[in-house]
Design a protein around this motif. Structure first.
Motif, short mmCIF file in Angstrom:
data_model
loop_
_atom_site.label_atom_id
_atom_site.label_comp_id
_atom_site.label_asym_id
_atom_site.label_seq_id
_atom_site.Cartn_x
_atom_site.Cartn_y
_atom_site.Cartn_z
N UNK B 435 0.84 -1.20 0.00
CA UNK B 435 0.00 0.00 0.00
C UNK B 435 0.87 1.24 0.00
N UNK B 436 1.93 1.21 0.80
CA UNK B 436 2.81 2.38 0.89
C UNK B 436 3.51 2.63 -0.43
N UNK B 473 0.76 8.65 8.52
CA UNK B 473 1.96 9.44 8.21
C UNK B 473 3.20 8.79 8.81
N UNK B 474 3.02 8.18 9.97
CA UNK B 474 4.15 7.50 10.60
C UNK B 474 4.62 6.33 9.73
N UNK B 475 3.67 5.59 9.19
CA UNK B 475 4.03 4.48 8.29
C UNK B 475 4.73 4.98 7.04
N UNK B 520 6.34 14.86 -0.20
CA UNK B 520 5.01 14.25 -0.29
C UNK B 520 4.41 14.11 1.11
N UNK B 521 5.25 13.68 2.06
CA UNK B 521 4.75 13.51 3.43
C UNK B 521 4.29 14.85 4.01
N UNK B 614 7.76 11.16 13.94
CA UNK B 614 6.89 10.01 13.70
C UNK B 614 7.62 8.68 13.89
N UNK B 615 8.80 8.72 14.45
CA UNK B 615 9.63 7.51 14.49
C UNK B 615 9.09 6.38 15.35
#
Lengths: 236, 615
Positions: B435-436, B473-475, B520-521, B614-615
């Motif tokens: 998906x990512x 967003x973290x993923x 993008x993020x 987001x780590x």
């Protein structure tokens, strides 16, 4: 120029410091006396604390009595570092025309030679720089005999110098290893290469002095796994 | 100086930033050198050296390690080490010799004093990696302008008229409103009908907002009093010279002394893109696939020409992408001529680099179809024919089929708006690795032809789902951080984080892609709909995701690496090779390596920030 037998005996019995004092008593006033009046570094000083003057001569030949000094170059090592600020390079005014073979090696032409300084001034400068220091040369015989001969001619007597010869330092290191080695490996360029030092522009007195100084730093760094050895371990 | 030290002097002069020094200044540096020799595994500085010094590796190698003993970089012959210039307790970098090392060093104060007459050299030591990079990029921009055909172009050909003015008594707010209305970044300020100065959006930011000045104050309080202008019959190069010497970016243009318009540095740069316009014109007129194929052969030549004339990477990307769009549109028109009009509305979209307008020639095709929900199953025949025709046509024009089959010819990516909505929902809610991967392709979509609102609506729904969705967003962040820029260079190799050396730098994946991913993020986090990386960065600048300064740094980094990439490709094309993204360090100058290292640092530091969020 070999030392007088009595001098040799005295040096062997009492060491170079005492011998320096004995010569000092006899020396005429001037550059030689000034040189001898400064004590030599103590033999037990750790090598990196010994002030050193790396010296190189370009000459017209190997015989100090017949051949002439063409140029001299030197640079100091202080506290384990070479200081370029201390560099010295001088072409010597010689008598007569230069031999063509030597011109090729040393790249000193007759016209450049004309701009040279009087031998007396050059020797004075070297003695002044050398005072209180150890002389460093690669294959020291030429520098020792030419400098002693020049002093003899200029001042009527020849001094002594504590000397480190990188050729002998390397030879001793290799001898100790107990493996046979090719004598050509003791040349300045080859030894430098064996220490991964960069190639240098040879046959210029200052560049050779600098190359020798770098080689000593490398030899000292590699001796006994970096452990500091006293000066006497390195002296000729 | 003694000629005998020229060898050392030349060595110094070959090491940036000292390459910019004249011989006599380099001589003075040389005579102050100390030479030391350190065994392998010694630490710097040598024990007996207490004064701050600049170090330079003559032979051997140094490693920089952080407090966790992680390798930060490796330095070899000709590299300078500034770690010990200005002792700073906060910076805990350990420097160790990796090999027996012959080391030059100079007292830092002495270097500093000697370099005073050479601010551009001194600046190297005073500035951060980001600042150095910025300087380099603006230099490239200037070069781009100078190298162009500006000498032959009259200002009257392209200045913007009429000049938009505002009176000196108007409020700052009025000025901002007017700029928005006319979509300009600057206004001329008039006083009693005479030109008095100029106000730019930067003035509003720096002199008003940042200073907490009331927006009700008159605009004359923040304007730059500027009475320099240029007559329209001068050539563009004159305008450039005037702007660079006065360090201004906007220049009023007059005709017979009367204010006629305005010209900006950006306008000058844009001049170089005109060639692309000719090609797109030819594409629109082409009547057959064969004719399109002929035109497509010009594209690599256009890229070469643009690079040779010094056009920036961003501009090349936009031009090449525009040409790809033109090919696509022409092919769609041809297909519609054969199959008749579309049964229901649809939009042909580009994905990936084409959507971001960052394409180079010889890119693969990435495209998809979003079809109106009114479509019935039997309508898919029409769309199947369209997709096949266009994808085959693009392939014939040099755009290779997508290896991942991300093409409208693949039924999976030829779906109704509703199905696309479900795709996005599934990717956002269940961000598995696949998906990512799809996210990174389909979050960068641009409409090429058809009913644009099909994409705009879809994007709005998608952004509403991603904005503030911290888990997703973290993923995405974690996935993006798999691509790390290298540490730098060591001799002629690229140095990776684990200490490995590679022969070539993968500019696309190790340099540019990490920035594209970051942008993008940020865009998804802030709900920004822009797709182009630089535009995304501009729009999120100053938001919670990215500071203004960091945005600027990333833009500089992506432009610099983009430029190296296209230059590399042009070199390959000229040699008759296929263009790729693998740059051998041997091919670039020591200075360019320095700037690349700076670019890596900028990217890495922002990746680290992202990781900590987001780590």
């Amino acid at each position: 120029m070999s030392m007088k037998l009595l001098d040799k005996l005295h040096l062997a019995l009492f060491g170079y410091q005492a011998h320096r004092k004995r010569l000092l008593a006899r020396a005429p006033d001037g550059p030689l006396k000034a040189f001898l009046s400064v004590p030599f570094p103590d033999k037990n000083t750790p090598i990196s604390e010994v002030p050193v003057l790396a010296l190189d001569f370009e000459t017209t030949g190997l015989d100090s009595k017949k051949d002439q000094l063409l140029s001299a170059g030197s640079v100091e090592i202080n506290r384990g570092e070479i200081c370029l600020k201390s560099r010295y390079h001088q072409i010597v005014k010689t008598r007569g025309l230069l031999d063509e073979d030597n011109v090729v090696i040393h790249q000193i032409t007759d016209s450049a030679k004309e701009q040279g300084a009087e031998l007396a001034l050059v020797v004075e400068a070297i003695l002044s720089a050398l005072a209180g220091k150890v002389m460093l040369v690669h294959f020291a015989r030429i520098e020792i005999t030419f400098l002693r001969q020049a002093c003899l001619e200029l001042y009527g007597m020849a001094p002594i110098f504590p000397v480190i010869d990188t050729l002998m330092v390397a030879k001793r290191r290799l001898d100790k290893r107990g493996l046979p080695f090719d004598a050509s490996g003791l040349r300045l360029g080859n030894l430098r290469q064996s220490h991964q030092l960069p190639a240098h522009f040879a046959h210029n007195a200052l560049n050779d002095a600098l190359a020798t100084a770098e080689l000593l730093l490398a030899e000292v760094a590699c001796a006994n796994h970096g452990e500091q050895l006293p000066l006497k371990h390195y002296l000729l | 100086m003694n000629a005998e030290l020229t060898e050392i002097r030349d060595f110094i002069k070959a090491s940036p930033p000292f390459d910019k020094l004249p011989d006599d200044a380099a001589d003075r540096l040389t005579e102050n050198i100390h030479i030391g020799y350190l065994r392998k595994d010694s630490s710097l500085p040598p024990k007996n050296i207490t004064e701050p010094r600049l170090y330079l590796v003559r032979k051997g190698a140094l490693s920089y390690l952080d407090e966790q003993h992680e390798l930060l970089g490796k330095f070899g012959e000709g590299d300078i080490c500034t770690v010990f210039c200005l002792p700073d307790d906060k910076i805990k970098i350990a420097v160790r010799t990796d090999e027996d090392t012959l080391l030059y060093s100079i007292n830092w104060q002495l270097v500093f004093d000697l370099l005073q007459p050479f601010p551009e050299v001194l600046a190297y030591f005073n500035t951060s990696a980001a600042e150095r990079l910025q300087r380099q990029v603006s230099k490239i921009h200037e070069q781009a302008v100078v190298n162009g055909t500006l000498m032959n172009t009259s200002i009257s050909d392209f200045y913007r008229a009429p000049a938009v003015t505002i009176t000196a008594g108007a409020s700052i707010r009025d000025a901002a409103i007017k700029m928005n209305e006319v979509n300009l970044s600057s206004l001329l300020v008039t006083e009693k009908g005479e030109m008095a100065g100029i106000v730019t959006d930067k003035d509003i930011r720096q002199r008003c907002v940042a200073q907490a000045l009331s927006v009700e104050q008159p605009v004359s309080d923040i304007m730059t009093r500027q009475l320099i202008s240029i007559e329209a019959d001068n050539n563009a190069f004159d305008a450039l010279v005037l702007m660079t010497t006065r360090q201004i970016h906007h220049l009023p243009v007059t005709r017979e002394g009367k204010l006629a318009g305005m010209i900006t540095v950006t306008d000058l740069i844009r001049q170089e893109g005109q060639n692309a316009v000719h090609i797109t014109g030819a594409i629109h007129k082409a009547e057959s696939i064969k004719a399109l194929v002929e035109i497509s052969k010009l594209v690599p030549k256009l890229q070469q020409h643009m690079v040779k004339t010094g056009t920036t990477a961003a501009h090349v990307g936009k031009s090449i992408s525009a040409i790809t769009a033109a090919f696509t549109v022409r092919l769609i028109e041809m297909a519609e001529k054969i199959s008749g009009p579309a049964p229901v509305p649809y939009v042909w979209v580009a994905a990936g680099s084409q959507a971001r307008r960052e394409q180079c020639c010889h890119s693969d095709q990435d495209n998809a179809l979003i079809i109106s929900d009114q479509a019935k199953p039997e309508h898919d025949y029409w769309f199947h024919d369209l997709a096949t025709f266009v994808c085959d046509g693009l392939a014939a024009c040099g755009y290779a089929y997508c290896p991942g089959n991300v093409m409208a010819s693949n039924p999976k990516w030829r779906q109704s708006q509703k199905v696309w909505g479900q795709y996005f929902e599934a990717w956002v809610n269940k961000p598995d690795p696949k998906a990512l991967m799809h996210c990174s392709i389909f979050f960068d979509l641009a409409p090429i032809h058809g009913e644009m609102s099909l994409l705009t609506d879809l994007r709005q729904t998608m952004l509403a789902q991603t904005q503030g969705n911290t888990l997703f967003l973290a993923h995405l962040t974690k996935n993006a951080l798999n691509l790390r820029p290298p540490l730098g260079f060591f001799r002629d190799f690229v140095l990776e984080k684990n200490g490995d050396n590679k022969n070539t730098l993968d500019l696309k994946h190790k340099g540019i892609a990490p920035i594209v991913d970051l942008a993008r993020i940020y865009a998804l986090a802030e709900g920004v709909s822009a797709v182009n990386t630089v535009e995304r960065l501009r729009q999120v600048a100053g938001s919670a995701s990215l500071t203004l300064a960091s945005a600027k740094n990333l833009i500089d980094a992506v432009e610099f690496m983009g430029m190296l990439r296209i230059e590399h490709q042009v070199k390959q094309l000229q040699q008759g090779k296929l263009a790729d993204n693998f740059l051998p360090p041997k091919q670039i100058s020591r200075l360019e390596r320095e700037h690349l290292k700076d670019a890596f640092k900028v990217v890495k530091s922002l990746q680290d920030v992202r990781q900590s969020v987001y780590g």
